[in-house]
Scaffold this motif. Structure first.
Motif, PDB file in Angstrom:
ATOM      1  N   VAL A   8      52.900   6.093  44.831  1.00 25.30           N
ATOM      2  CA  VAL A   8      53.349   6.076  43.437  1.00 25.30           C
ATOM      3  C   VAL A   8      52.170   5.978  42.478  1.00 25.30           C
ATOM      4  N   VAL A   9      51.198   5.134  42.797  1.00 19.47           N
ATOM      5  CA  VAL A   9      50.061   4.942  41.892  1.00 19.47           C
ATOM      6  C   VAL A   9      49.223   6.222  41.810  1.00 19.47           C
ATOM      7  N   TRP A  10      48.985   6.843  42.948  1.00 19.18           N
ATOM      8  CA  TRP A  10      48.222   8.097  42.973  1.00 19.18           C
ATOM      9  C   TRP A  10      48.960   9.183  42.193  1.00 19.18           C
ATOM     10  N   SER A  11      50.281   9.240  42.354  1.00 15.07           N
ATOM     11  CA  SER A  11      51.080  10.231  41.633  1.00 15.07           C
ATOM     12  C   SER A  11      51.065   9.975  40.131  1.00 15.07           C
ATOM     13  N   LEU A  12      51.113   8.712  39.747  1.00 14.97           N
ATOM     14  CA  LEU A  12      51.052   8.382  38.325  1.00 14.97           C
ATOM     15  C   LEU A  12      49.700   8.772  37.738  1.00 14.97           C
ATOM     16  N   PHE A  13      48.611   8.518  38.469  1.00 15.45           N
ATOM     17  CA  PHE A  13      47.286   8.939  38.012  1.00 15.45           C
ATOM     18  C   PHE A  13      47.230  10.451  37.833  1.00 15.45           C
ATOM     19  N   ASN A  14      47.742  11.191  38.822  1.00 17.78           N
ATOM     20  CA  ASN A  14      47.726  12.648  38.723  1.00 17.78           C
ATOM     21  C   ASN A  14      48.624  13.145  37.600  1.00 17.78           C
TER      22      ASN A  14
ATOM     23  N   CYS B 202      51.873  21.142  36.522  1.00 23.31           N
ATOM     24  CA  CYS B 202      52.910  20.116  36.678  1.00 23.31           C
ATOM     25  C   CYS B 202      53.008  19.569  38.099  1.00 23.31           C
ATOM     26  N   LEU B 203      51.970  19.743  38.910  1.00 23.57           N
ATOM     27  CA  LEU B 203      52.001  19.208  40.272  1.00 23.57           C
ATOM     28  C   LEU B 203      52.008  17.682  40.276  1.00 23.57           C
ATOM     29  N   GLY B 204      51.321  17.076  39.324  1.00 25.46           N
ATOM     30  CA  GLY B 204      51.298  15.617  39.243  1.00 25.46           C
ATOM     31  C   GLY B 204      52.681  15.047  38.955  1.00 25.46           C
ATOM     32  N   PHE B 205      53.411  15.698  38.050  1.00 27.91           N
ATOM     33  CA  PHE B 205      54.759  15.230  37.717  1.00 27.91           C
ATOM     34  C   PHE B 205      55.713  15.412  38.895  1.00 27.91           C
ATOM     35  N   ILE B 206      55.593  16.533  39.594  1.00 31.26           N
ATOM     36  CA  ILE B 206      56.450  16.775  40.762  1.00 31.26           C
ATOM     37  C   ILE B 206      56.131  15.768  41.858  1.00 31.26           C
ATOM     38  N   ALA B 207      54.834  15.476  42.051  1.00 29.96           N
ATOM     39  CA  ALA B 207      54.437  14.476  43.040  1.00 29.96           C
ATOM     40  C   ALA B 207      54.987  13.103  42.669  1.00 29.96           C
ATOM     41  N   PHE B 208      54.972  12.787  41.368  1.00 36.24           N
ATOM     42  CA  PHE B 208      55.523  11.501  40.929  1.00 36.24           C
ATOM     43  C   PHE B 208      57.026  11.416  41.211  1.00 36.24           C
ATOM     44  N   ALA B 209      57.734  12.509  40.976  1.00 35.97           N
ATOM     45  CA  ALA B 209      59.182  12.527  41.251  1.00 35.97           C
ATOM     46  C   ALA B 209      59.447  12.319  42.748  1.00 35.97           C
ATOM     47  N   TYR B 210      58.659  12.987  43.596  1.00 39.63           N
ATOM     48  CA  TYR B 210      58.844  12.809  45.040  1.00 39.63           C
ATOM     49  C   TYR B 210      58.466  11.397  45.482  1.00 39.63           C
ATOM     50  N   SER B 211      57.456  10.792  44.871  1.00 42.05           N
ATOM     51  CA  SER B 211      57.081   9.434  45.265  1.00 42.05           C
ATOM     52  C   SER B 211      58.154   8.425  44.869  1.00 42.05           C
ATOM     53  N   VAL B 212      58.817   8.662  43.740  1.00 38.18           N
ATOM     54  CA  VAL B 212      59.924   7.774  43.349  1.00 38.18           C
ATOM     55  C   VAL B 212      61.095   7.939  44.321  1.00 38.18           C
ATOM     56  N   LYS B 213      61.363   9.187  44.728  1.00 37.29           N
ATOM     57  CA  LYS B 213      62.415   9.419  45.720  1.00 37.29           C
ATOM     58  C   LYS B 213      62.057   8.768  47.046  1.00 37.29           C
ATOM     59  N   SER B 214      60.767   8.803  47.408  1.00 39.18           N
ATOM     60  CA  SER B 214      60.318   8.169  48.642  1.00 39.18           C
ATOM     61  C   SER B 214      60.511   6.658  48.583  1.00 39.18           C
ATOM     62  N   ARG B 215      60.211   6.073  47.434  1.00 34.15           N
ATOM     63  CA  ARG B 215      60.402   4.626  47.277  1.00 34.15           C
ATOM     64  C   ARG B 215      61.890   4.268  47.334  1.00 34.15           C
ATOM     65  N   ASP B 216      62.740   5.103  46.760  1.00 32.45           N
ATOM     66  CA  ASP B 216      64.182   4.865  46.830  1.00 32.45           C
ATOM     67  C   ASP B 216      64.682   4.915  48.275  1.00 32.45           C
ATOM     68  N   ARG B 217      64.208   5.873  49.035  1.00 31.32           N
ATOM     69  CA  ARG B 217      64.588   5.988  50.449  1.00 31.32           C
ATOM     70  C   ARG B 217      64.101   4.780  51.239  1.00 31.32           C
ATOM     71  N   LYS B 218      62.918   4.244  50.872  1.00 25.54           N
ATOM     72  CA  LYS B 218      62.392   3.075  51.563  1.00 25.54           C
ATOM     73  C   LYS B 218      63.265   1.855  51.301  1.00 25.54           C
ATOM     74  N   ILE B 219      63.733   1.723  50.065  1.00 29.46           N
ATOM     75  CA  ILE B 219      64.588   0.591  49.716  1.00 29.46           C
ATOM     76  C   ILE B 219      65.922   0.672  50.457  1.00 29.46           C
ATOM     77  N   VAL B 220      66.476   1.880  50.581  1.00 29.20           N
ATOM     78  CA  VAL B 220      67.745   2.068  51.275  1.00 29.20           C
ATOM     79  C   VAL B 220      67.592   1.812  52.774  1.00 29.20           C
ATOM     80  N   GLY B 221      66.404   2.090  53.310  1.00 32.71           N
ATOM     81  CA  GLY B 221      66.167   1.888  54.733  1.00 32.71           C
ATOM     82  C   GLY B 221      66.102   3.173  55.531  1.00 32.71           C
ATOM     83  N   ASP B 222      66.081   4.310  54.859  1.00 30.33           N
ATOM     84  CA  ASP B 222      66.004   5.606  55.519  1.00 30.33           C
ATOM     85  C   ASP B 222      64.536   5.936  55.776  1.00 30.33           C
TER      86      ASP B 222
END
Length: 112
Positions: A37-43, A51-71
């Motif tokens: 998330v931090v690297w994506s926010l920097f980019n 817009c690769l930085g913004f797309i990376a940020f969106a995927y990192s937020v989705k990754s964090r959501d999946r981590k919270i759910v346990g997937d």
């Protein structure tokens, strides 16, 4: 037995012939998978070429959501995509920054 001798005998450690035992508990942490998330926010803020930085940020937020759910499978897939997007955004951002420095220098030298 004198009073002092009795107190010394009581204060001494007990003589146990068995060696001390220890217990080890292995705890598996679910925070071991990075979400970048931090690297994506920097980019997103500084190296947002194409817009690769913004797309990376969106995927990192989705990754964090999946981590919270346990997937863990979904987390790993999105984190891998985030890492690739961040590398691409960083490389493009560095190339564009170098070009923005070199092109004006070359144009100034051409007019002199």
């Amino acid at each position: 037995m004198l009073k002092e001798e009795h107190e010394v005998a009581v204060l001494e450690a007990p003589h146990n012939p068995a060696p001390p035992t220890s217990t080890v508990i292995h705890i598996q942490s679910q925070d071991s998978m990075p979400d970048h998330v931090v690297w994506s926010l920097f980019n997103t803020l500084f190296m947002n070429s194409c817009c690769l930085g913004f797309i990376a940020f969106a995927y990192s937020v989705k990754s964090r959501d999946r981590k919270i759910v346990g997937d863990l499978t979904g987390t790993q897939a999105r984190a891998s995509t985030t890492k690739c997007l961040n590398i691409g955004a960083l490389i493009l951002g560095i190339i564009m920054t170098i070009l923005l420095i070199i092109i004006p220098i070359l144009t100034l030298q051409a007019y002199q």
